[in-house]
Design a protein around this motif. Structure first.
Motif, PDB file in Angstrom:
ATOM      1  N   GLN A  18     -14.578 -14.978  -4.019  1.00  0.00           N
ATOM      2  CA  GLN A  18     -13.323 -14.295  -4.327  1.00  0.00           C
ATOM      3  C   GLN A  18     -12.336 -14.331  -3.169  1.00  0.00           C
ATOM      4  O   GLN A  18     -11.128 -14.383  -3.379  1.00  0.00           O
ATOM      5  CB  GLN A  18     -13.609 -12.831  -4.717  1.00  0.00           C
ATOM      6  N   ASN A  19     -12.859 -14.301  -1.941  1.00  0.00           N
ATOM      7  CA  ASN A  19     -11.991 -14.325  -0.761  1.00  0.00           C
ATOM      8  C   ASN A  19     -12.814 -14.811   0.425  1.00  0.00           C
ATOM      9  O   ASN A  19     -13.502 -14.029   1.071  1.00  0.00           O
ATOM     10  CB  ASN A  19     -11.400 -12.948  -0.489  1.00  0.00           C
ATOM     11  N   GLY A  42      -1.003  -2.143  -3.081  1.00  0.00           N
ATOM     12  CA  GLY A  42      -1.007  -3.526  -3.553  1.00  0.00           C
ATOM     13  C   GLY A  42      -2.203  -4.348  -3.135  1.00  0.00           C
ATOM     14  O   GLY A  42      -2.234  -5.561  -3.374  1.00  0.00           O
ATOM     15  N   ALA A  43      -3.199  -3.711  -2.498  1.00  0.00           N
ATOM     16  CA  ALA A  43      -4.389  -4.448  -2.064  1.00  0.00           C
ATOM     17  C   ALA A  43      -5.165  -4.954  -3.274  1.00  0.00           C
ATOM     18  O   ALA A  43      -5.225  -4.305  -4.316  1.00  0.00           O
ATOM     19  CB  ALA A  43      -5.276  -3.560  -1.205  1.00  0.00           C
ATOM     20  N   ARG A  44      -5.793  -6.124  -3.123  1.00  0.00           N
ATOM     21  CA  ARG A  44      -6.539  -6.738  -4.220  1.00  0.00           C
ATOM     22  C   ARG A  44      -8.023  -6.392  -4.103  1.00  0.00           C
ATOM     23  O   ARG A  44      -8.645  -6.645  -3.072  1.00  0.00           O
ATOM     24  CB  ARG A  44      -6.364  -8.256  -4.198  1.00  0.00           C
ATOM     25  N   TYR A  59     -12.931  -3.479  -1.028  1.00  0.00           N
ATOM     26  CA  TYR A  59     -11.712  -3.990  -0.400  1.00  0.00           C
ATOM     27  C   TYR A  59     -12.037  -4.500   0.994  1.00  0.00           C
ATOM     28  O   TYR A  59     -12.904  -3.970   1.691  1.00  0.00           O
ATOM     29  CB  TYR A  59     -10.653  -2.892  -0.316  1.00  0.00           C
ATOM     30  N   ASP A  63      -7.133  -5.198   4.200  1.00  0.00           N
ATOM     31  CA  ASP A  63      -6.399  -4.464   3.168  1.00  0.00           C
ATOM     32  C   ASP A  63      -6.470  -2.957   3.381  1.00  0.00           C
ATOM     33  O   ASP A  63      -6.176  -2.177   2.479  1.00  0.00           O
ATOM     34  CB  ASP A  63      -6.950  -4.812   1.778  1.00  0.00           C
TER      35      ASP A  63
END
Length: 267
Positions: A18-19, A42-44, A59, A63
């Motif tokens: 995912q990241n 707004g953090a993903r 998170y 973030d």
């Protein structure tokens, strides 16, 4: 995957998918209560699997925001490279009998570090007055340092748990029969297991040099079963239960240090 020693190997891989740039992840509650940090607007969120529940949202450190710097020791909990403590090795060896493996050390010469094979006939041992059936012999070179013994055992377990020795002889179906896998593919899978487990413990195995010899035979990196590699890593880390205890110990020391500091301020 070595960055996330506080997560299971599978969840660490999910985070990577995912990241791939993530440094440290936690739930909003953990960020607030444990680290006094807030989730940025707004953090993903990222998804991981959670025991006794479907999923949990986490998170990344970047973030979040907070008044205090994030403790560096949690980003590098095993930053002393090239050393393994004896109790980690003892914990690993102690768990071998669960999979029907008998461990022994021997002077097997300088050609190899370890080997694993199936038994030719039914064997058993007594451990804590309990009879344990033996299906595999794991032989490790006796004159090696503990770090080399550790990585050698992990490599051989990689072969076993990836199915290179055939179907699980214990009858518990921990792994499938893949005895027909090619030599190069098999070595890459076993050494990938070894590399991931060792790096998550802060050891640097010589995987690049070892696999270079197999690359010279074919010239191409083979396609391996990454899902089986990650499963094997998880099985081995379950055997090294002290890995989790070590992480808790690191966090506990940091908490105690922070509490003493806050107590002095309030006084």
């Amino acid at each position: 995957m070595e960055r996330f020693v506080h997560l299971s190997s599978f969840n660490a891989f999910l985070i990577h998918c995912q990241n791939s740039g993530s440094l440290f992840v936690a739930t909003p509650t953990q960020w607030r209560d444990r680290y006094k940090r807030r989730i940025k607007p707004g953090a993903r969120a990222m998804v991981i699997l959670w025991p006794f529940g479907p999923v949990r949202f986490v998170y990344d450190l970047k973030d979040t925001e907070g008044d205090e710097p994030f403790p560096r020791e949690l980003l590098e909990p095993f930053n002393v490279e090239g050393h393994i403590e004896q109790h980690f090795y003892d914990s690993l060896i102690d768990g071998l009998s669960f999979y029907g493996i008998r461990y022994a050390e021997s002077d097997i010469g300088s050609a190899g570090a370890a080997s694993i094979r199936t038994t030719k006939e039914q064997e058993f041992i007594y451990k804590n007055n309990v009879k344990k059936d033996i299906y595999y012999h794991l032989i490790v070179r006796s004159d090696l340092p503990i770090e080399s013994k550790f990585s050698a055992v992990i490599h051989e377990l990689g072969h076993l748990f990836c199915g290179h020795l055939g179907l699980d002889k214990t009858g518990k179906k921990f792994f499938k029969d893949r005895h027909n896998v090619g030599e190069v593919e098999g070595e890459f899978e076993a050494e990938t297991v070894c590399y991931i487990v060792c790096r998550r413990l802060g050891i640097k195995p010589h995987s690049d040099k070892y696999l270079a010899g197999y690359l010279r035979k074919t010239g191409d990196i083979p396609e391996i079963r990454l899902d089986l590699v990650i499963k094997a890593v998880g099985m081995i880390e379950d055997m090294i239960s002290l890995l989790i205890d070590k992480q808790k110990e690191i966090r506990k020391k940091w908490y105690e240090k922070e509490m003493k500091y806050l107590y002095k301020i309030h006084r």
